[in-house]
Design a protein around this motif. Sequence first.
Motif, PDB file in Angstrom:
ATOM      1  N   THR A 250     -19.663 -12.978  65.664  1.00  0.00           N
ATOM      2  CA  THR A 250     -18.608 -11.967  65.678  1.00  0.00           C
ATOM      3  C   THR A 250     -17.694 -12.201  66.876  1.00  0.00           C
ATOM      4  N   VAL A 251     -16.442 -11.792  66.709  1.00  0.00           N
ATOM      5  CA  VAL A 251     -15.461 -11.834  67.789  1.00  0.00           C
ATOM      6  C   VAL A 251     -14.891 -10.429  67.948  1.00  0.00           C
ATOM      7  N   GLY A 252     -15.064  -9.853  69.130  1.00  0.00           N
ATOM      8  CA  GLY A 252     -14.521  -8.533  69.438  1.00  0.00           C
ATOM      9  C   GLY A 252     -13.308  -8.668  70.346  1.00  0.00           C
ATOM     10  N   ILE A 253     -12.192  -8.079  69.955  1.00  0.00           N
ATOM     11  CA  ILE A 253     -10.940  -8.163  70.696  1.00  0.00           C
ATOM     12  C   ILE A 253     -10.636  -6.811  71.323  1.00  0.00           C
ATOM     13  N   ASP A 254     -10.590  -6.774  72.668  1.00  0.00           N
ATOM     14  CA  ASP A 254     -10.358  -5.528  73.399  1.00  0.00           C
ATOM     15  C   ASP A 254     -11.293  -4.444  72.863  1.00  0.00           C
ATOM     16  N   GLY A 255     -10.794  -3.295  72.424  1.00  0.00           N
ATOM     17  CA  GLY A 255     -11.682  -2.221  71.987  1.00  0.00           C
ATOM     18  C   GLY A 255     -11.909  -2.176  70.497  1.00  0.00           C
ATOM     19  N   GLU A 256     -11.439  -3.188  69.765  1.00  0.00           N
ATOM     20  CA  GLU A 256     -11.573  -3.174  68.315  1.00  0.00           C
ATOM     21  C   GLU A 256     -13.009  -3.492  67.895  1.00  0.00           C
ATOM     22  N   PRO A 257     -13.415  -3.031  66.700  1.00  0.00           N
ATOM     23  CA  PRO A 257     -14.742  -3.395  66.202  1.00  0.00           C
ATOM     24  C   PRO A 257     -14.855  -4.907  66.039  1.00  0.00           C
ATOM     25  N   PRO A 258     -16.025  -5.480  66.314  1.00  0.00           N
ATOM     26  CA  PRO A 258     -16.202  -6.928  66.165  1.00  0.00           C
ATOM     27  C   PRO A 258     -15.923  -7.387  64.737  1.00  0.00           C
ATOM     28  N   ARG A 259     -15.335  -8.568  64.625  1.00  0.00           N
ATOM     29  CA  ARG A 259     -15.003  -9.159  63.322  1.00  0.00           C
ATOM     30  C   ARG A 259     -15.917 -10.342  63.071  1.00  0.00           C
ATOM     31  N   GLU A 260     -16.534 -10.366  61.886  1.00  0.00           N
ATOM     32  CA  GLU A 260     -17.410 -11.482  61.549  1.00  0.00           C
ATOM     33  C   GLU A 260     -16.580 -12.740  61.310  1.00  0.00           C
ATOM     34  N   VAL A 261     -17.096 -13.874  61.806  1.00  0.00           N
ATOM     35  CA  VAL A 261     -16.389 -15.136  61.636  1.00  0.00           C
ATOM     36  C   VAL A 261     -17.376 -16.240  61.287  1.00  0.00           C
ATOM     37  N   GLU A 262     -16.877 -17.241  60.600  1.00  0.00           N
ATOM     38  CA  GLU A 262     -17.532 -18.542  60.513  1.00  0.00           C
ATOM     39  C   GLU A 262     -16.507 -19.518  61.069  1.00  0.00           C
ATOM     40  N   ALA A 263     -16.750 -20.002  62.265  1.00  0.00           N
ATOM     41  CA  ALA A 263     -15.716 -20.717  63.003  1.00  0.00           C
ATOM     42  C   ALA A 263     -16.198 -22.076  63.479  1.00  0.00           C
ATOM     43  N   ILE A 264     -15.267 -23.005  63.498  1.00  0.00           N
ATOM     44  CA  ILE A 264     -15.509 -24.281  64.163  1.00  0.00           C
ATOM     45  C   ILE A 264     -15.332 -24.115  65.658  1.00  0.00           C
TER      46      ILE A 264
ATOM     47  N   ALA B 254     -15.578 -15.712  82.698  1.00  0.00           N
ATOM     48  CA  ALA B 254     -16.548 -15.842  81.622  1.00  0.00           C
ATOM     49  C   ALA B 254     -17.902 -15.345  82.104  1.00  0.00           C
ATOM     50  N   ASP B 255     -18.498 -14.428  81.362  1.00  0.00           N
ATOM     51  CA  ASP B 255     -19.834 -13.911  81.655  1.00  0.00           C
ATOM     52  C   ASP B 255     -20.760 -14.342  80.522  1.00  0.00           C
ATOM     53  N   PHE B 256     -21.813 -15.083  80.830  1.00  0.00           N
ATOM     54  CA  PHE B 256     -22.709 -15.542  79.786  1.00  0.00           C
ATOM     55  C   PHE B 256     -24.067 -15.878  80.385  1.00  0.00           C
TER      56      PHE B 256
ATOM     57  N   ARG C  72     -12.852 -12.079  80.169  1.00  0.00           N
ATOM     58  CA  ARG C  72     -11.880 -11.059  80.573  1.00  0.00           C
ATOM     59  C   ARG C  72     -10.815 -11.695  81.440  1.00  0.00           C
ATOM     60  N   ILE C  73      -9.601 -11.195  81.307  1.00  0.00           N
ATOM     61  CA  ILE C  73      -8.490 -11.772  82.050  1.00  0.00           C
ATOM     62  C   ILE C  73      -8.325 -11.061  83.387  1.00  0.00           C
ATOM     63  N   LEU C  74      -7.951 -11.818  84.394  1.00  0.00           N
ATOM     64  CA  LEU C  74      -7.684 -11.299  85.734  1.00  0.00           C
ATOM     65  C   LEU C  74      -6.206 -11.564  86.029  1.00  0.00           C
ATOM     66  N   PRO C  75      -5.328 -10.598  85.736  1.00  0.00           N
ATOM     67  CA  PRO C  75      -3.890 -10.854  85.825  1.00  0.00           C
ATOM     68  C   PRO C  75      -3.439 -11.167  87.256  1.00  0.00           C
ATOM     69  N   GLY C  76      -2.648 -12.212  87.380  1.00  0.00           N
ATOM     70  CA  GLY C  76      -2.028 -12.548  88.658  1.00  0.00           C
ATOM     71  C   GLY C  76      -2.982 -12.817  89.790  1.00  0.00           C
ATOM     72  N   ARG C  77      -4.196 -13.249  89.484  1.00  0.00           N
ATOM     73  CA  ARG C  77      -5.226 -13.338  90.521  1.00  0.00           C
ATOM     74  C   ARG C  77      -5.106 -14.588  91.402  1.00  0.00           C
TER      75      ARG C  77
ATOM     76  N   LEU D 197      -9.637  -8.767  76.715  1.00  0.00           N
ATOM     77  CA  LEU D 197     -11.101  -8.839  76.724  1.00  0.00           C
ATOM     78  C   LEU D 197     -11.560  -9.390  75.384  1.00  0.00           C
ATOM     79  N   VAL D 198     -12.411 -10.411  75.427  1.00  0.00           N
ATOM     80  CA  VAL D 198     -12.917 -11.051  74.211  1.00  0.00           C
ATOM     81  C   VAL D 198     -14.433 -11.155  74.316  1.00  0.00           C
ATOM     82  N   ARG D 199     -15.130 -10.581  73.331  1.00  0.00           N
ATOM     83  CA  ARG D 199     -16.589 -10.682  73.281  1.00  0.00           C
ATOM     84  C   ARG D 199     -16.979 -11.520  72.074  1.00  0.00           C
TER      85      ARG D 199
END
Length: 307
Positions: A189-203, A131-133, A294-299, A268-270
């Motif tokens: 917004t939630v961005g999944i991998d290389g897709e354009p960010p999607r607007e959300v109203e989320a709990i 997590a980067d924040f 971002r995921i670190l596979p098998g780390r 990857l999730v932004r």
Amino acid sequence: MTAPYFSVVTPAAGAGAAGRLWPALAGLLRDLHLQYEYELTQGPLTATSFVRQALRAGVRTVVGVGGDGTLNEVVNGFFLNEQAIAPDASLGVIPVGSSSDIARALGIPAGLAAADLLRDGRLASIDLGRADFMGAAEFTIRYFMNNADVGIGGRVAAAGARFKRAGGKAAFALSSVGAVLDPRPWRGTVGIDGEPPREVEAITVVVALGPYTGGGMHIAPGARMEDGLFDVVTIGAMSPQELLLNLPRVYAGTHLSHPAVRRVQAQLVRIETDGEPLVELDGEIAGAGSVEFRILPGRMRIHVSRP
């Protein structure tokens, strides 16, 4: 340090159960002919510091004695300046905490029985999350083993500390009810991998490596800790009444069919937020606001049961 095993014990974990168990566990480690040294945690992030010192001194098996919060601090000690201190090091888990969802996902038995895995188990390579924040004052990187939550999960974790003496599942259930009655959805917004960010109203948005959270909530039923993917579960805005009605479905893992719930997989999730919802990692509050995962596979190499 000269012993090959290093144990980090959180005495307060499990409403003091870890501290009470430690003398018996230490005796069992001696009976198993496992040479070890240990430290008792003394406050937040002391486990991280202990682990870094041990790995730099040559230890190659670190044993976390406590709950998921202890393991989160321990796994962060495996890294320094974004690099693994000892890539060949492994993690042993002795689950004695209010929440042991990591052990539950990996089939690691509770308490003393888990010590046998250090000698007779096998090493599995599982994924980690990063997590980067923005932290309280600066850019922050933290690692997590089970899941991250942006939203209601942080408030549940904060409230859960008041109920820990009731036991893990009960504590999280009680704190969840309080948060559900005041869900406080956020926009962003939630961005999944290389897709354009999607607007959300989320709990909440849960970025899951493992299927469980909150002492047994089956939040991401399809999540696997060795598949190289996050399961991203977004719970959209609902009324408190609807949330409370559906809370049992989260424990049963049947909530994904609800029209306000969305599940995707990603590496990857932004997340960009308009407000400052809490960011929770493995049941511990780590920050607030926008964050990238971002995921670190098998780390991580971890001791688990043989098939």
